[in-house]
Design a protein around this motif. Structure first.
Motif, short mmCIF file in Angstrom:
data_model
loop_
_atom_site.label_atom_id
_atom_site.label_comp_id
_atom_site.label_asym_id
_atom_site.label_seq_id
_atom_site.Cartn_x
_atom_site.Cartn_y
_atom_site.Cartn_z
N GLU A 1 0.84 -1.19 0.00
CA GLU A 1 0.00 0.00 0.00
C GLU A 1 0.88 1.24 0.00
N ARG A 2 0.27 2.37 -0.22
CA ARG A 2 1.04 3.60 -0.41
C ARG A 2 1.80 4.00 0.85
N GLY B 1 -5.01 7.89 -0.86
CA GLY B 1 -4.86 6.57 -1.47
C GLY B 1 -5.81 5.53 -0.91
N ARG B 2 -6.53 5.86 0.14
CA ARG B 2 -7.50 4.94 0.72
C ARG B 2 -8.91 5.44 0.43
N SER C 1 -7.97 0.74 -1.63
CA SER C 1 -6.60 1.16 -1.37
C SER C 1 -5.82 1.12 -2.68
N ALA C 2 -5.37 2.28 -3.13
CA ALA C 2 -4.61 2.32 -4.38
C ALA C 2 -3.23 1.73 -4.14
N TYR D 1 0.69 1.09 -4.31
CA TYR D 1 1.79 2.04 -4.45
C TYR D 1 2.38 1.95 -5.85
#
Ligand code: FE2
Length: 326
Positions: free
Chosen positions: A54-55, A103-104, A124-125, A127
């Motif tokens: 995750e980011r 990003g969430r 959740s984008a 990373y």
């Protein structure tokens, strides 16, 4: 225990730490732990370890005190998110939705019985590394860390609380965590500590009930993982040169057998560097129970922890004497 295990929470996605010295804390996590800062906004910094998909997994928020903010739990699916939100909302600990962190997606905020802020989200984008961080192998999120300790990923969060059983029951029954190990009084009438997991790691969150000051909502530590013991030993040398306060370690825990090292970040929060995480594959694994007397023999190799490790939690009025006065 539910008949069918709840598999709705996938893992701990991020932890928010509060710090009265934001810039110093950022420098510690970037230069000493080797994490990357991916965003800074509204008095907060978002950081990641090189193996985090995750980011970000750490949010540092400027505050007048140390301690833990929100612990974010990623749900396994949109349906799982709705199911867990409904379950939390049916308890006295229900909360409310917000737009989520960078990003969430939409995030449901609530608190455990001790008052530790928690959040559930699914969207959740992943990373996407910038050009100078892009890896050669496409099955890793970014290049290996090239500074300091070079931690790989967020591992777990360990809370202090006033009533272990109440919090343990809440995260088991409402969120679907499974307990892998616990400490109980010699009489067996009270839980003194509990380690709980949703992944195959043997713990993702832990509760300790040794809060001597009787203050709810406190943090014992947040842990980041490195690949092996040699990296933990090297981390100790890096902390030494960085002038960071090493509280105890490297050594091996009795509970979960994790290889550990504890250090304080400049904001006063305790950080653990670990390797040798134990995995649990058995779907019918029974919790391992230790008595208070058994725990008194120290850690696995009879390492006796300093008193600060039992007493100090954040927020705290004072650092342990050994850590010096800020
Ligand atoms: Fe830990």
């Amino acid at each position: 225990m539910p008949v069918h295990p709840i598999r709705d929470v996938a893992h701990v996605g991020y932890v928010e730490l509060l710090t009265p010295v934001l810039d110093e804390s950022i420098r510690f996590f970037v230069d000493v732990l080797g994490m990357d800062e991916v965003e800074r906004a509204d008095g907060a910094s978002y950081l990641r370890a090189f193996g985090d998909y995750e980011r970000f997994t750490l949010k540092l928020t400027a505050s007048d005190r140390s301690g833990v903010g929100t612990t974010g739990l990623r749900a396994a699916s949109p349906e799982a998110l709705q199911a867990r939100v409904a379950a939390v909302a049916a308890t006295p600990h229900g909360g409310e939705w917000s737009a989520g962190e960078p990003g969430r997606g939409d995030t449901y905020h609530f608190a455990d019985p001790d008052g530790h802020p928690m959040a559930l989200y699914f969207d959740s984008a992943p990373y996407e590394a910038p050009a100078d961080r892009r890896p050669t192998l496409k099955n890793q999120p970014q290049k290996l860390g090239d500074r300091g300790v070079g931690v790989r990923r967020l591992d777990h969060v360990n809370f202090r609380c006033l009533d272990v059983d109440a919090n343990c029951t809440f995260v088991r029954d409402v969120l679907g965590f499974r307990m892998s190990e616990q400490i109980v009084t010699d009489e067996g009438d009270r839980q003194l500590g509990a380690w709980l997991h949703v992944t195959q790691k043997s713990y993702d969150i832990a509760y300790g009930g040794l809060d001597k000051d009787g203050m709810p909502g406190r943090l014992h530590h947040v842990a980041y993982f490195v690949d092996n013991r040699e990296y933990v030993l090297r981390a100790a040398d890096i902390f030494l040169d960085a002038g960071a306060f090493i509280e105890v370690g490297p050594a091996k825990h009795t509970i979960q057998q994790t290889f550990f090292l504890y250090v304080y970040e400049p904001g006063g929060n305790r950080i653990e560097i670990i390797s040798d995480t134990r995995l649990i594959f058995a779907p019918d694994h029974e919790p391992v129970t230790w008595t208070a007397t058994e725990r008194k023999r120290g850690q696995a190799w009879k390492t006796i922890m300093p008193q600060s490790w039992f007493d100090y939690a954040t927020p705290a009025d004072e650092l342990p004497v050994e850590a010096g006065v800020r």
